[in-house]
Design a protein around this motif. Sequence first.
Motif, PDB file in Angstrom:
ATOM      1  N   VAL A  66      63.969  40.100   6.669  1.00  0.00           N
ATOM      2  CA  VAL A  66      63.321  39.869   5.716  1.00  0.00           C
ATOM      3  C   VAL A  66      63.433  38.180   5.778  1.00  0.00           C
ATOM      4  N   ASP A  69      61.686  32.949   2.835  1.00  0.00           N
ATOM      5  CA  ASP A  69      61.219  32.887   1.899  1.00  0.00           C
ATOM      6  C   ASP A  69      60.291  33.885   1.493  1.00  0.00           C
ATOM      7  N   HIS A  70      60.432  35.009   1.504  1.00  0.00           N
ATOM      8  CA  HIS A  70      59.709  36.042   1.494  1.00  0.00           C
ATOM      9  C   HIS A  70      60.561  37.087   0.281  1.00  0.00           C
ATOM     10  N   GLU A  72      60.176  37.959  -2.281  1.00  0.00           N
ATOM     11  CA  GLU A  72      59.703  38.928  -2.738  1.00  0.00           C
ATOM     12  C   GLU A  72      59.838  40.549  -2.378  1.00  0.00           C
ATOM     13  N   VAL A  73      60.374  40.335  -1.854  1.00  0.00           N
ATOM     14  CA  VAL A  73      59.793  41.821  -0.469  1.00  0.00           C
ATOM     15  C   VAL A  73      60.736  41.999  -1.188  1.00  0.00           C
ATOM     16  N   ASN A 170      53.824  40.310  13.426  1.00  0.00           N
ATOM     17  CA  ASN A 170      53.996  38.983  11.877  1.00  0.00           C
ATOM     18  C   ASN A 170      55.797  38.120  12.240  1.00  0.00           C
ATOM     19  N   ASP A 174      56.325  34.494  11.163  1.00  0.00           N
ATOM     20  CA  ASP A 174      57.525  34.344  10.383  1.00  0.00           C
ATOM     21  C   ASP A 174      59.145  33.350  11.007  1.00  0.00           C
ATOM     22  N   ARG A 177      56.856  29.912  11.475  1.00  0.00           N
ATOM     23  CA  ARG A 177      57.224  29.094   9.668  1.00  0.00           C
ATOM     24  C   ARG A 177      58.239  28.561   9.546  1.00  0.00           C
ATOM     25  N   THR A 189      66.508  28.996  -0.583  1.00  0.00           N
ATOM     26  CA  THR A 189      66.012  30.603   0.367  1.00  0.00           C
ATOM     27  C   THR A 189      67.435  30.655   0.279  1.00  0.00           C
ATOM     28  N   LYS A 223      48.618  37.881   5.217  1.00  0.00           N
ATOM     29  CA  LYS A 223      49.804  36.907   4.262  1.00  0.00           C
ATOM     30  C   LYS A 223      50.095  35.777   5.369  1.00  0.00           C
ATOM     31  N   GLU A 224      50.949  36.721   6.234  1.00  0.00           N
ATOM     32  CA  GLU A 224      51.622  35.713   7.265  1.00  0.00           C
ATOM     33  C   GLU A 224      50.571  34.755   7.880  1.00  0.00           C
ATOM     34  N   GLU A 227      49.820  32.083   5.135  1.00  0.00           N
ATOM     35  CA  GLU A 227      50.778  30.977   4.628  1.00  0.00           C
ATOM     36  C   GLU A 227      51.177  29.949   6.204  1.00  0.00           C
TER      37      GLU A 227
END
Length: 476
Positions: A66, A69-70, A72-73, A170, A174, A177, A189, A223-224, A227
């Motif tokens: 993951v 910067d995610h 919440e996952v 994704n 990632d 990003r 992070t 979502k990705e 972002e």
Amino acid sequence: MSRLRGALLAAIYRKASGRQALPGETAAALHDYMVPCSGEGLYHESAVVDIYEKLPVPFGLVRFGVAPDHPEVKNVINAFTQTAHHDRCSFYGNVTVGKDLSIEELKQAYHALILTYGAEANRTLGIPGENLRGVYSARTFVGWYNGLPENKNLNPELSSETAIILGHGNVGLDVARILLSPIDLLRKTDIAAHALEAIAASKVKRVLLVGRRGPLQVAFTIKELREMINLPDARPLLHPSDFEGIGQIVKDLPRPRKRLTELMIKAALEKPSGNEAERRAAASKEWGLQFLRSPMEVIPGNDGKWVAGIRLSVNKLEGLGESAKFVQTEDVEDLECGLMLSSIGYKSYPIDPSVPFDHQQGIIPNNLGRVLHAPGLYCSGWVKRGPTGVIVTTMHDGFETAVSVLEDVRSGALDVSASKGGYEIMEALLKQRGIRPVSFSGWEKIDNVEVANGEKAGKPREKLLDVEEMVEVASQ
């Protein structure tokens, strides 16, 4: 009836995106059915689950796959921890199945073995030049910035302005990003310290994501994409010509694909205004999507050692929708770059000669998680169904396999009448072989040290990168 002893052979994150079975996911599946739920009576009152993990730390994909910067996952770790604290569930890290313990040895000690070791290997491009310096797999790059011990010394080349990512999933987004994110965002992070330092000094200003098919076949999610479009100090480069005619068929697409495509069309065709127009104009970095392009050759620089670009075939599509196939044409195109990342997927490998394996599909042949022609063996996650799906997909996949195990117990297909020694037998073998397993309480000691180190740096955690150091901390 004797206790049902099951061993989950859980491997660390080997891929992307994605998404393999996690130690906690499959264990949670078994645990959920150990107690009555929904009135279905799906439980086993004396089931015992032991989890074997290659690294000293649990949580596989969530920890090492993951994006940092995610955060919440990563909250699913809380649910996994509850399962690990169950009095009939035990974790044994720093144990490599197939090396430290064989499948046959484990079969002697457990009624059921559930293989959840995912997809460790990368799919290769199979083109000239893919072994040039500056060419990396996205899997190893993700492992590098997420602190996976085996990738800590990757030291990727980030001195060129343009990077190319092969793949429209994704994981590719990632990586793009992370390469383009403002360093002040990454400092907050749990990104590995060595990666933070390298990205802070990075010269990468432009990232192009190349895919073989068109906008209607991209594998990333909305979502990705959102972002990326809203990423500070970065503007999107989407060409209007790539979306000609697509607007007419959007209304007939399934809702998730419709919303994703509409967002791409908006980014490509609508001229931004106001603050958004100012933000894009002031951006010092940019990213773009290249469609209908297949890699043919990685082009070396003058020294013949480092990547300098890639030669792409221009494709056309045959068929409609997500099932459309690409066909190469005679047209080619060259793109310059000094960094290339391949994000075209992953594949599983056979863990042991005694376990059936379909080399063509890259999976363990199975029926609802039951390994074919191998009573007592089960599988879950990517090694069960191939490298597709996200965490929720894998969770439900674990539930399905757990139900198969319990159905086999009730039907008598899985014989649990004889007593099995479980970890007591494995413990003696590991001691003889000089292996030092790490318990879940040992992991919690590692966790405490990482969180404390993170607080000093103003981060959620600073991961330990050395396996021996992890083992030493766990044993204190």
